[in-house]
Design an enzyme around this catalytic site. Sequence first.
Site, PDB file in Angstrom:
ATOM      1  N   ASP A  36       0.831  -1.255   0.053  1.00 37.05           N
ATOM      2  CA  ASP A  36       0.003   0.155  -0.077  1.00 37.05           C
ATOM      3  C   ASP A  36       0.866   1.298  -0.224  1.00 37.05           C
ATOM      4  O   ASP A  36       1.737   1.624   0.701  1.00 37.05           O
ATOM      5  CB  ASP A  36      -0.743  -0.083   1.187  1.00 37.05           C
ATOM      6  CG  ASP A  36      -2.098   0.764   0.895  1.00 37.05           C
ATOM      7  OD1 ASP A  36      -2.073   1.843   0.413  1.00 37.05           O
ATOM      8  OD2 ASP A  36      -3.150   0.292   1.616  1.00 37.05           O
ATOM      9  N   THR A  77      -6.922   3.418  -2.390  1.00 37.23           N
ATOM     10  CA  THR A  77      -6.729   2.018  -1.678  1.00 37.23           C
ATOM     11  C   THR A  77      -7.781   0.847  -2.182  1.00 37.23           C
ATOM     12  O   THR A  77      -7.621  -0.113  -3.141  1.00 37.23           O
ATOM     13  CB  THR A  77      -6.780   1.838  -0.170  1.00 37.23           C
ATOM     14  OG1 THR A  77      -5.605   2.608   0.299  1.00 37.23           O
ATOM     15  CG2 THR A  77      -6.596   0.096   0.203  1.00 37.23           C
ATOM     16  N   ASN A  98     -12.663   5.117  -1.899  1.00 31.71           N
ATOM     17  CA  ASN A  98     -12.930   4.201  -0.549  1.00 31.71           C
ATOM     18  C   ASN A  98     -14.182   4.304   0.022  1.00 31.71           C
ATOM     19  O   ASN A  98     -15.008   3.543   0.637  1.00 31.71           O
ATOM     20  CB  ASN A  98     -11.791   4.700   0.357  1.00 31.71           C
ATOM     21  CG  ASN A  98     -10.273   4.174   0.338  1.00 31.71           C
ATOM     22  OD1 ASN A  98     -10.081   3.325  -0.798  1.00 31.71           O
ATOM     23  ND2 ASN A  98      -9.373   4.985   0.710  1.00 31.71           N
ATOM     24  N   LYS A 164      -6.039  -4.175   6.494  1.00 39.97           N
ATOM     25  CA  LYS A 164      -7.383  -3.366   6.154  1.00 39.97           C
ATOM     26  C   LYS A 164      -8.323  -4.504   5.686  1.00 39.97           C
ATOM     27  O   LYS A 164      -7.728  -5.295   4.467  1.00 39.97           O
ATOM     28  CB  LYS A 164      -6.990  -2.180   4.873  1.00 39.97           C
ATOM     29  CG  LYS A 164      -6.230  -1.151   5.537  1.00 39.97           C
ATOM     30  CD  LYS A 164      -6.072  -0.175   4.283  1.00 39.97           C
ATOM     31  CE  LYS A 164      -5.067   0.985   4.563  1.00 39.97           C
ATOM     32  NZ  LYS A 164      -4.944   1.765   3.529  1.00 39.97           N
ATOM     33  N   ASP A 165      -9.645  -4.231   5.611  1.00 45.66           N
ATOM     34  CA  ASP A 165     -10.684  -5.223   5.293  1.00 45.66           C
ATOM     35  C   ASP A 165     -10.722  -5.101   3.523  1.00 45.66           C
ATOM     36  O   ASP A 165     -10.693  -6.176   2.892  1.00 45.66           O
ATOM     37  CB  ASP A 165     -11.892  -4.989   5.993  1.00 45.66           C
ATOM     38  CG  ASP A 165     -12.527  -3.635   5.771  1.00 45.66           C
ATOM     39  OD1 ASP A 165     -12.772  -3.188   4.743  1.00 45.66           O
ATOM     40  OD2 ASP A 165     -12.457  -2.885   6.859  1.00 45.66           O
ATOM     41  N   HIS A 312       1.320   8.407   5.481  1.00 44.59           N
ATOM     42  CA  HIS A 312       0.332   9.399   5.621  1.00 44.59           C
ATOM     43  C   HIS A 312       0.690   9.914   6.925  1.00 44.59           C
ATOM     44  O   HIS A 312       0.549  11.175   7.204  1.00 44.59           O
ATOM     45  CB  HIS A 312      -1.133   8.623   5.887  1.00 44.59           C
ATOM     46  CG  HIS A 312      -1.655   8.421   4.865  1.00 44.59           C
ATOM     47  ND1 HIS A 312      -2.176   9.402   3.914  1.00 44.59           N
ATOM     48  CD2 HIS A 312      -2.243   7.212   4.068  1.00 44.59           C
ATOM     49  CE1 HIS A 312      -2.921   8.867   2.874  1.00 44.59           C
ATOM     50  NE2 HIS A 312      -3.037   7.479   2.887  1.00 44.59           N
ATOM     51  N   ASP A 355      -1.201  -0.277  -4.725  1.00 43.91           N
ATOM     52  CA  ASP A 355      -2.587   0.137  -5.073  1.00 43.91           C
ATOM     53  C   ASP A 355      -2.455   1.723  -5.394  1.00 43.91           C
ATOM     54  O   ASP A 355      -3.584   2.137  -6.051  1.00 43.91           O
ATOM     55  CB  ASP A 355      -3.565   0.108  -3.811  1.00 43.91           C
ATOM     56  CG  ASP A 355      -2.781   0.481  -2.561  1.00 43.91           C
ATOM     57  OD1 ASP A 355      -1.767   0.984  -2.643  1.00 43.91           O
ATOM     58  OD2 ASP A 355      -3.830   0.504  -1.449  1.00 43.91           O
ATOM     59  N   HIS A 356      -1.369   2.294  -5.152  1.00 41.59           N
ATOM     60  CA  HIS A 356      -1.351   4.095  -5.552  1.00 41.59           C
ATOM     61  C   HIS A 356       0.019   4.234  -5.027  1.00 41.59           C
ATOM     62  O   HIS A 356       0.745   3.292  -4.324  1.00 41.59           O
ATOM     63  CB  HIS A 356      -2.401   4.652  -4.966  1.00 41.59           C
ATOM     64  CG  HIS A 356      -2.421   4.604  -3.570  1.00 41.59           C
ATOM     65  ND1 HIS A 356      -1.516   5.114  -2.706  1.00 41.59           N
ATOM     66  CD2 HIS A 356      -3.483   3.865  -2.707  1.00 41.59           C
ATOM     67  CE1 HIS A 356      -2.048   4.720  -1.121  1.00 41.59           C
ATOM     68  NE2 HIS A 356      -3.117   4.216  -1.192  1.00 41.59           N
ATOM     69  N   HIS A 479      -2.747  10.974  -1.244  1.00 43.66           N
ATOM     70  CA  HIS A 479      -2.663  10.712  -2.804  1.00 43.66           C
ATOM     71  C   HIS A 479      -4.045  10.841  -3.220  1.00 43.66           C
ATOM     72  O   HIS A 479      -4.791  11.238  -2.686  1.00 43.66           O
ATOM     73  CB  HIS A 479      -2.436   9.010  -2.928  1.00 43.66           C
ATOM     74  CG  HIS A 479      -2.884   8.088  -1.821  1.00 43.66           C
ATOM     75  ND1 HIS A 479      -4.268   7.642  -2.020  1.00 43.66           N
ATOM     76  CD2 HIS A 479      -2.500   7.878  -0.810  1.00 43.66           C
ATOM     77  CE1 HIS A 479      -4.497   6.878  -0.894  1.00 43.66           C
ATOM     78  NE2 HIS A 479      -3.398   7.152  -0.006  1.00 43.66           N
TER      79      HIS A 479
END
Length: 538
Positions: A36, A77, A98, A164-165, A312, A355-356, A479
């Site tokens: 991530d 994400t 998200n 993360k789910d 972050h 994912d980014h 992002h």
Amino acid sequence: MKIAVKLFLIIYIITNQSLLSQDNNKPKLVVGIVIDQMRAEYLYRFQENYSENGFKKLMTDGFHVKNVHYNYTPTSTGPGHASIYTGTTPSNHGVIGNNWLDRKSGKEMYCSEDNTVYKIDMDNADINATAYARSPKKLLVTTITDELKLFTNKRSKVIGVSIKDRGAILPAGHLADYAFWYNSKNGNFITSSYYSKKLPKWLETFNNNKVADSLLNSVWNTLLPIDKYVNSSADNASFEKIFNGKEDAAFPYDLKRLRKQNNDYGLISEIPFGNTLVTKMAKAALIGERLGKGKETDFLAISYSSTDYVGHNFGIRSKELEDTYVRMDREIESLLTTLDKEIGKENYILFITADHAARDNPIYLENMRLPGAFYSPLDIKKSLNEHLSQEFGGTNYVEYVGKSQIYINKTLSNREKVLKSAKSFLMKQEVVKEVCIPSLSTSLCNSFMENGYHSKRSGDLLISYNFGWMTDMKFGTTHGSSSNNDTHVPLLWYGHNISKGETIKPYSITQIVPTLSFLLNIPLPNASNNVPIFELFK
């Protein structure tokens, strides 16, 4: 008769050898890894502190696709994981962020939310635990993992693992055996009733070992002497997060002392030990579910989330981030060692991507005399509302402002005039680069906007902000834009039938899936890009 028998035996042996060869030509396991918020340049910027058997091994012995980009906005994400595994963009798979505004209910919607299911934890299932009511229901198309399950009549096993789910659920797809994610309230890995009414025994054993507790009762210091971290800025920059109970953002971090003041079990997401926890969990799933031990190809989808949280909190130039990637390299090394031992070096395909990516904090850009500034989505909403109220009367024109879109009140009778006026007003703002109104044929959108737009879920106005600008935040990075900073991600391939090499040919993130489909000889997902990475087939 003797000649006939000999001929039969020869044909039988040749046929069986051919079938055996065909069977051996498919991998026992595919391991998809998403890191991530990983920028492509991290493979090189921190390389001198990497081991020989982590990222370097994949770059040396695998195939490196160096010029891979996301081709839509927003780069987040949920959309990232969905796009990697469906082979298409939010315009088709529907995960436009998200979060987004649900037009029917008027409420904010989360990308893996599903109130028809409930969490499954170590204790009795709690049907009222809506905070963990999760499934892939919001994903509108099939994934590569779905197609693998369909192709083998569900004989293949598919498991997703992440903090993360959404990082576990969206890659694992609709037909997964399990998706497991982290419960920040108690340190357990959990699932939802979408997959099962109880946790498997091996996971109960894993949770009972209290791995998160042991990691959180340690100290986060640099893995290597801090003077070796020459590819990041000075420790304790002004735009880094300071944890509660600490006076500065500098090493070391006494986690045992800090955890209670910083969300306790939730703190592990924000430190590199969250990645350690995921590696241990992925290994437990590999062994507990006997992945790669059956006749069919299995799939293990792993998403590392702590890299995102650290970015972050501390930004892309911090000592904390450099240490996180030095440690991430060791997680990859540890995982490869386990895969070689349990599955065999040539029996699995592994790919790593992100994912980014992420971009620099505007304070850093200003200090370096580079263009960039902050903007406030709340201020944009307020000023746009005021402008429309002055022009048309009334109030409450703007319902919701997302990362790259604005929702206008759906009950307005003069919506077209309001939308045109809103666009004209927004284009006058210093931060705004481009505005698109998809519903109006006269409004042309750029390809990033079009690929990120879903007619049933997206907002009425799509916005592109000037490069270097970032939503107002006290620390770290974010992002979401279409700039190279946010779109350029790594892509490494390794393992079964993967030749050594690299390419600088431009590819999009949606070309991972068709590559996998052709490597596995299974159908493309129903909305997937159909152009693979050609160099992997030479």
